[in-house]
Write a protein that holds these residues in place. Structure first.
Motif, PDB file in Angstrom:
ATOM      1  N   SER A 110       0.824  -1.205   0.000  1.00  0.00           N
ATOM      2  CA  SER A 110       0.000   0.000   0.000  1.00  0.00           C
ATOM      3  C   SER A 110       0.863   1.261   0.000  1.00  0.00           C
ATOM      4  O   SER A 110       0.552   2.245  -0.681  1.00  0.00           O
ATOM      5  CB  SER A 110      -0.948   0.000   1.203  1.00  0.00           C
ATOM      6  OG  SER A 110      -0.230   0.145   2.422  1.00  0.00           O
ATOM      7  N   ALA A 114       0.939   3.973  -3.090  1.00  0.00           N
ATOM      8  CA  ALA A 114       0.646   5.375  -2.798  1.00  0.00           C
ATOM      9  C   ALA A 114       1.801   6.274  -3.238  1.00  0.00           C
ATOM     10  O   ALA A 114       1.583   7.321  -3.862  1.00  0.00           O
ATOM     11  CB  ALA A 114       0.384   5.553  -1.297  1.00  0.00           C
ATOM     12  N   SER A 117       1.983   6.457  -7.057  1.00  0.00           N
ATOM     13  CA  SER A 117       0.816   7.185  -7.572  1.00  0.00           C
ATOM     14  C   SER A 117       0.983   8.693  -7.393  1.00  0.00           C
ATOM     15  O   SER A 117       0.593   9.482  -8.262  1.00  0.00           O
ATOM     16  CB  SER A 117      -0.460   6.705  -6.869  1.00  0.00           C
ATOM     17  OG  SER A 117      -0.709   5.354  -7.158  1.00  0.00           O
ATOM     18  N   THR A 189      -7.756  -3.087  -6.808  1.00  0.00           N
ATOM     19  CA  THR A 189      -6.895  -2.282  -7.683  1.00  0.00           C
ATOM     20  C   THR A 189      -7.262  -2.481  -9.145  1.00  0.00           C
ATOM     21  O   THR A 189      -7.133  -1.555  -9.956  1.00  0.00           O
ATOM     22  CB  THR A 189      -5.408  -2.636  -7.465  1.00  0.00           C
ATOM     23  OG1 THR A 189      -5.227  -4.046  -7.603  1.00  0.00           O
ATOM     24  CG2 THR A 189      -4.937  -2.197  -6.087  1.00  0.00           C
ATOM     25  N   LEU A 192     -10.412  -0.285  -9.706  1.00  0.00           N
ATOM     26  CA  LEU A 192     -10.017   1.125  -9.736  1.00  0.00           C
ATOM     27  C   LEU A 192      -9.252   1.453 -11.017  1.00  0.00           C
ATOM     28  O   LEU A 192      -9.414   2.541 -11.583  1.00  0.00           O
ATOM     29  CB  LEU A 192      -9.161   1.448  -8.505  1.00  0.00           C
ATOM     30  CG  LEU A 192      -9.862   1.337  -7.147  1.00  0.00           C
ATOM     31  CD1 LEU A 192      -8.893   1.657  -6.017  1.00  0.00           C
ATOM     32  CD2 LEU A 192     -11.084   2.247  -7.084  1.00  0.00           C
ATOM     33  N   VAL A 211      -4.868   8.959  -8.921  1.00  0.00           N
ATOM     34  CA  VAL A 211      -5.744   9.180  -7.769  1.00  0.00           C
ATOM     35  C   VAL A 211      -6.357   7.859  -7.311  1.00  0.00           C
ATOM     36  O   VAL A 211      -6.453   7.573  -6.105  1.00  0.00           O
ATOM     37  CB  VAL A 211      -6.847  10.209  -8.107  1.00  0.00           C
ATOM     38  CG1 VAL A 211      -7.941  10.187  -7.034  1.00  0.00           C
ATOM     39  CG2 VAL A 211      -6.252  11.602  -8.218  1.00  0.00           C
ATOM     40  N   MET A 212      -6.773   7.049  -8.282  1.00  0.00           N
ATOM     41  CA  MET A 212      -7.322   5.738  -7.944  1.00  0.00           C
ATOM     42  C   MET A 212      -6.261   4.866  -7.263  1.00  0.00           C
ATOM     43  O   MET A 212      -6.562   4.053  -6.397  1.00  0.00           O
ATOM     44  CB  MET A 212      -7.856   5.038  -9.191  1.00  0.00           C
ATOM     45  CG  MET A 212      -9.175   5.593  -9.690  1.00  0.00           C
ATOM     46  SD  MET A 212     -10.477   5.446  -8.433  1.00  0.00           S
ATOM     47  CE  MET A 212     -11.932   5.835  -9.414  1.00  0.00           C
ATOM     48  N   VAL A 215      -6.305   5.941  -3.654  1.00  0.00           N
ATOM     49  CA  VAL A 215      -7.498   5.427  -2.975  1.00  0.00           C
ATOM     50  C   VAL A 215      -7.323   3.939  -2.656  1.00  0.00           C
ATOM     51  O   VAL A 215      -7.605   3.473  -1.541  1.00  0.00           O
ATOM     52  CB  VAL A 215      -8.756   5.638  -3.852  1.00  0.00           C
ATOM     53  CG1 VAL A 215      -9.957   4.912  -3.240  1.00  0.00           C
ATOM     54  CG2 VAL A 215      -9.058   7.120  -4.002  1.00  0.00           C
ATOM     55  N   GLY A 216      -6.846   3.186  -3.643  1.00  0.00           N
ATOM     56  CA  GLY A 216      -6.631   1.762  -3.436  1.00  0.00           C
ATOM     57  C   GLY A 216      -5.625   1.506  -2.332  1.00  0.00           C
ATOM     58  O   GLY A 216      -5.795   0.583  -1.510  1.00  0.00           O
ATOM     59  N   ILE A 218      -5.003   3.301   0.301  1.00  0.00           N
ATOM     60  CA  ILE A 218      -5.611   3.568   1.611  1.00  0.00           C
ATOM     61  C   ILE A 218      -6.467   2.391   2.063  1.00  0.00           C
ATOM     62  O   ILE A 218      -6.393   1.938   3.216  1.00  0.00           O
ATOM     63  CB  ILE A 218      -6.451   4.861   1.562  1.00  0.00           C
ATOM     64  CG1 ILE A 218      -5.542   6.075   1.334  1.00  0.00           C
ATOM     65  CG2 ILE A 218      -7.257   5.021   2.847  1.00  0.00           C
ATOM     66  CD1 ILE A 218      -6.290   7.370   1.092  1.00  0.00           C
ATOM     67  N   VAL A 219      -7.287   1.872   1.136  1.00  0.00           N
ATOM     68  CA  VAL A 219      -8.155   0.737   1.479  1.00  0.00           C
ATOM     69  C   VAL A 219      -7.329  -0.492   1.828  1.00  0.00           C
ATOM     70  O   VAL A 219      -7.596  -1.196   2.810  1.00  0.00           O
ATOM     71  CB  VAL A 219      -9.110   0.419   0.310  1.00  0.00           C
ATOM     72  CG1 VAL A 219      -9.924  -0.833   0.620  1.00  0.00           C
ATOM     73  CG2 VAL A 219     -10.036   1.601   0.044  1.00  0.00           C
TER      74      VAL A 219
END
Length: 309
Positions: A110, A114, A117, A189, A192, A211-212, A215-216, A218-219
């Motif tokens: 993760s 991040a 990204s 992922t 997204l 951005v996706m 988001v992925g 974080i989840v």
């Protein structure tokens, strides 16, 4: 002193593997193979098309191949050493150790997604949307099949190995859960990535791809934390409060027994062990205490320390 043949009934094994241990091992091996094949395809396609979301999905899968491999190896190790006397309470917690390791991998993934990204958000690159979308859809299909393979049998009835309390309650196998979460993270992922690629192609929202990815990330980090928390609790022998409360209720509902010390912890996916120290009035034997605790089906290994008041 010569022991009678009845003494043998007090001996028992320490086989605390989950009821579906071997079946879950086979499921995990199939998913390792599927994930490895898709990993190769997505990483190659991500480099060719320039899609960060797709590349992230591919590298994410690469780490999952390793994590799923750990899960498969844990099942094998636990089975091979199930009757090894070196392990005082068997190998039922090997899966939790593998789950904890997988949670760490998931958390690192993760962070990596991040970070990359954010770089792509600040420095956009060209993306071959059509080709990348096709590969992402194929990846999602593989994830769905993998999730289906791992989704069954999360809770099972345990085996009866002794003539006293045994596991019948439903409890999670953290090793299988870790494999399932890795597959779910892949599926997330992939979804997204598909959304971002379609938005980039038809709406011109190139920024949505990275951005996706954020988001992925974080989840996935939240899933990793939950798995790490639960598997660490098992590894640290935290008290199973539900079983402990049931033991207290059964023993202290009358006035003839008081618990002086109580330890209850998990030794396998559906197995709990307990050390119960009691002070009882004359006439209440250790066997009587054991009989009172027979309804606690989660207990697979029970040790009683008995004193008279």
């Amino acid at each position: 002193m010569t022991l009678t043949p009845q003494a043998s009934r007090y001996t028992h094994d320490h086989l605390f593997l989950g009821a579906a241990h071997d079946e879950n091992a086979r499921r995990t091996l199939w998913v390792v193979a599927l994930t490895f094949v898709m990993m190769i395809g997505e990483i190659a396609a991500g480099y060719i098309t320039g899609s960060m979301a797709l590349l992230a999905d591919g590298f994410h899968m690469a780490t999952h191949v390793g994590a799923l491999g750990i899960a498969a190896a844990a099942y094998g190790f636990a089975r091979r050493h199930a009757n090894n006397s070196r392990f005082s309470f068997g190998t039922g917690k090997v899966g939790d150790l593998a789950g904890f390791a997988s949670a760490i991998v998931l958390g690192l993934v993760s962070i990596g997604i991040a970070g990359e990204s954010i770089v792509r958000l600040l420095q956009p690159t060209a993306v071959a949307f059509t080709e990348a979308t096709v590969i992402a859809v194929v990846g999602l299909a593989v994830n769905i099949v993998s999730a289906f393979l791992l989704s069954g049998n999360h809770g099972h009835h345990g085996h009866d190995h002794h003539d006293h309390s045994h596991a019948h309650a439903h409890h999670h196998d953290n090793n299988l859960r870790s494999a399932y979460l890795h597959v779910l993270a892949d599926a997330l992922t992939s979804v997204l990535a598909i959304v971002a690629l379609l938005a980039g192609r038809y709406l011109g929202w190139v920024w949505l791809d990275p951005v996706m990815g954020i988001v992925g990330a974080i989840v996935i980090a939240r899933w990793a934390y939950g798995l790490m928390r639960d598997s660490a609790a098992v590894l640290l022998d935290t008290t199973d409060e539900h079983v402990a409360a049931e033991i207290r209720e059964l023993l202290e509902s009358a006035d003839d027994v008081r618990i002086s010390d109580l330890h209850v912890w998990q030794v396998g996916p559906q197995a709990r062990a307990a050390i119960v120290s009691v002070v009882a009035v004359a006439g209440v034997s250790a066997d009587a205490i054991r009989e009172r605790l027979a309804p606690v089906h989660e207990l697979s290994h029970l040790t009683i320390e008995h004193r008279h008041a």
